[in-house]
Structure formats: C-alpha cells, structure tokens
Scaffold this motif. Structure first.
Motif, PDB file in Angstrom:
ATOM      1  N   GLN A 113       0.843  -1.204   0.000  1.00 25.03           N
ATOM      2  CA  GLN A 113       0.000   0.000   0.000  1.00 25.03           C
ATOM      3  C   GLN A 113       0.874   1.248   0.000  1.00 25.03           C
ATOM      4  O   GLN A 113       0.562   2.227  -0.683  1.00 25.03           O
ATOM      5  N   ALA A 114       1.968   1.222   0.767  1.00 29.83           N
ATOM      6  CA  ALA A 114       2.893   2.359   0.794  1.00 29.83           C
ATOM      7  C   ALA A 114       3.508   2.594  -0.584  1.00 29.83           C
ATOM      8  O   ALA A 114       3.866   3.722  -0.920  1.00 29.83           O
ATOM      9  N   GLU A 115       3.587   1.547  -1.381  1.00 28.92           N
ATOM     10  CA  GLU A 115       4.135   1.637  -2.740  1.00 28.92           C
ATOM     11  C   GLU A 115       3.061   1.922  -3.780  1.00 28.92           C
ATOM     12  O   GLU A 115       3.345   1.949  -4.973  1.00 28.92           O
ATOM     13  N   GLY A 116       1.819   2.099  -3.338  1.00 28.37           N
ATOM     14  CA  GLY A 116       0.733   2.397  -4.261  1.00 28.37           C
ATOM     15  C   GLY A 116       0.257   1.185  -5.045  1.00 28.37           C
ATOM     16  O   GLY A 116      -0.285   1.315  -6.139  1.00 28.37           O
ATOM     17  N   VAL A 117       0.454   0.010  -4.482  1.00 28.86           N
ATOM     18  CA  VAL A 117       0.105  -1.248  -5.136  1.00 28.86           C
ATOM     19  C   VAL A 117      -0.898  -1.986  -4.252  1.00 28.86           C
ATOM     20  O   VAL A 117      -0.795  -1.955  -3.029  1.00 28.86           O
ATOM     21  N   THR A 118      -1.832  -2.672  -4.877  1.00 32.72           N
ATOM     22  CA  THR A 118      -2.750  -3.544  -4.159  1.00 32.72           C
ATOM     23  C   THR A 118      -2.247  -4.967  -4.325  1.00 32.72           C
ATOM     24  O   THR A 118      -2.216  -5.493  -5.447  1.00 32.72           O
ATOM     25  N   LEU A 119      -1.832  -5.582  -3.253  1.00 36.21           N
ATOM     26  CA  LEU A 119      -1.195  -6.895  -3.312  1.00 36.21           C
ATOM     27  C   LEU A 119      -2.085  -7.938  -3.960  1.00 36.21           C
ATOM     28  O   LEU A 119      -1.616  -8.767  -4.737  1.00 36.21           O
ATOM     29  N   PRO A 172       1.644  -8.599 -13.423  1.00 37.88           N
ATOM     30  CA  PRO A 172       2.999  -9.125 -13.209  1.00 37.88           C
ATOM     31  C   PRO A 172       3.867  -8.143 -12.417  1.00 37.88           C
ATOM     32  O   PRO A 172       3.721  -6.927 -12.541  1.00 37.88           O
ATOM     33  N   TRP A 173       4.745  -8.696 -11.618  1.00 37.44           N
ATOM     34  CA  TRP A 173       5.622  -7.871 -10.784  1.00 37.44           C
ATOM     35  C   TRP A 173       6.580  -7.027 -11.614  1.00 37.44           C
ATOM     36  O   TRP A 173       7.005  -5.955 -11.173  1.00 37.44           O
ATOM     37  N   CYS A 174       6.882  -7.470 -12.812  1.00 36.79           N
ATOM     38  CA  CYS A 174       7.790  -6.696 -13.665  1.00 36.79           C
ATOM     39  C   CYS A 174       7.177  -5.362 -14.083  1.00 36.79           C
ATOM     40  O   CYS A 174       7.879  -4.468 -14.552  1.00 36.79           O
ATOM     41  N   ARG A 175       5.875  -5.200 -13.872  1.00 38.78           N
ATOM     42  CA  ARG A 175       5.195  -3.941 -14.209  1.00 38.78           C
ATOM     43  C   ARG A 175       5.068  -3.006 -13.013  1.00 38.78           C
ATOM     44  O   ARG A 175       4.418  -1.964 -13.110  1.00 38.78           O
ATOM     45  N   VAL A 176       5.684  -3.388 -11.900  1.00 38.87           N
ATOM     46  CA  VAL A 176       5.653  -2.566 -10.697  1.00 38.87           C
ATOM     47  C   VAL A 176       7.041  -1.983 -10.483  1.00 38.87           C
ATOM     48  O   VAL A 176       8.032  -2.704 -10.490  1.00 38.87           O
ATOM     49  N   SER A 177       7.097  -0.693 -10.308  1.00 42.55           N
ATOM     50  CA  SER A 177       8.382  -0.027 -10.114  1.00 42.55           C
ATOM     51  C   SER A 177       8.599   0.249  -8.632  1.00 42.55           C
ATOM     52  O   SER A 177       8.161   1.262  -8.097  1.00 42.55           O
ATOM     53  N   THR A 178       9.237  -0.704  -7.960  1.00 41.38           N
ATOM     54  CA  THR A 178       9.608  -0.524  -6.571  1.00 41.38           C
ATOM     55  C   THR A 178      10.843  -1.362  -6.272  1.00 41.38           C
ATOM     56  O   THR A 178      10.936  -2.508  -6.720  1.00 41.38           O
ATOM     57  N   THR A 179      11.751  -0.795  -5.532  1.00 39.77           N
ATOM     58  CA  THR A 179      12.941  -1.549  -5.118  1.00 39.77           C
ATOM     59  C   THR A 179      12.590  -2.606  -4.085  1.00 39.77           C
ATOM     60  O   THR A 179      13.406  -3.470  -3.783  1.00 39.77           O
TER      61      THR A 179
END
Length: 127
Positions: free
Chosen positions: A33-39, A50-57
């Motif tokens: 959520q802190a990364e702006g993503v819904t798990l 896909p996780w490759c479409r999420v930009s987070t370290t």
C-alpha cells in the motif's frame, strides 16, 4: 510457527526479524500500500498483474515466497534500504495507532537486518 529473516552469516547472535505468517502477510500488504500497489491484484497473490510492471525496489521482498525461494543478495538488500528508510520517515508521525506502531517497528528491525547483510556482504535468508 512463523517466518524469520536473518543474515546468512551462520552467527546466531546476528540481528533478525520475525513474524507469524499472518503477521508477515499484514506487513507485506502494508508495504505494498505504501508503494501504491494492491497486493491482491498481483500475480501470485490472487491477481494477474505481473511484478515486472511494478516499479519498486521492494519487489524482491514483496514478491518473495514466505519461507522458500532464493535468498536476497546484499545488492538487493542495499537497493531496498533507501525506500524502507523513506517509508519509516514518512510514517513515524502516525505512531498513535498501535497497528502503525507495530509496522514502524517491523520496518526498523528489517532495516537493521538489511544493513547488517550489506555491511557483512551476506545474503538475507527467509526461514
């Protein structure tokens, strides 16, 4: 039974962080959520994104099997530290909520373990 993240240095005195499986799931949801993503929208967590479409370290941590899968490298640990530190800085003012206090403490402990892995050049083990 639960999950422990610890340095792969074979020293039982090294720092670690642990959760119940439910606790780790709640922590992972909070971080996404802190990364702006819904798990639940993510591949492997009920969704198809896909996780490759999420930009987070933090992806190596967020998309890691609970207690299996590859160890995280010191480079991956180093890459996650700045983002976790930023999350910690942003959320510390929210410490009136006991749930948020717990997540903040989880982040602090995780940062300690990751720094140790980087400093000692050892992998982060999920066990």
């Amino acid at each position: 039974m639960g999950l422990m993240l610890f340095p792969g240095d074979d020293d039982v005195a090294s720092p670690d962080v642990s959760w119940s499986y439910t606790g780790f799931s709640m922590f992972r949801h909070w971080l996404t959520q802190a990364e702006g993503v819904t798990l639940t929208e993510m591949s492997g967590f009920g969704g198809e994104r896909p996780w490759c479409r999420v930009s987070t370290t933090l992806a190596p941590l967020l998309n890691h099997p609970d207690d299996d899968g590859p160890d995280l490298t010191p480079a991956q640990c180093a890459a996650m530290l700045p983002r976790l530190e930023a999350i910690l800085d942003q959320r510390q003012s929210d410490d009136s909520d006991p749930v948020i206090r717990r997540r903040i403490e989880d982040v602090r402990q995780l940062i300690t373990v990751l720094r140790f892995c980087v400093d000692k050049d050892v992998k982060l083990i999920f066990g």
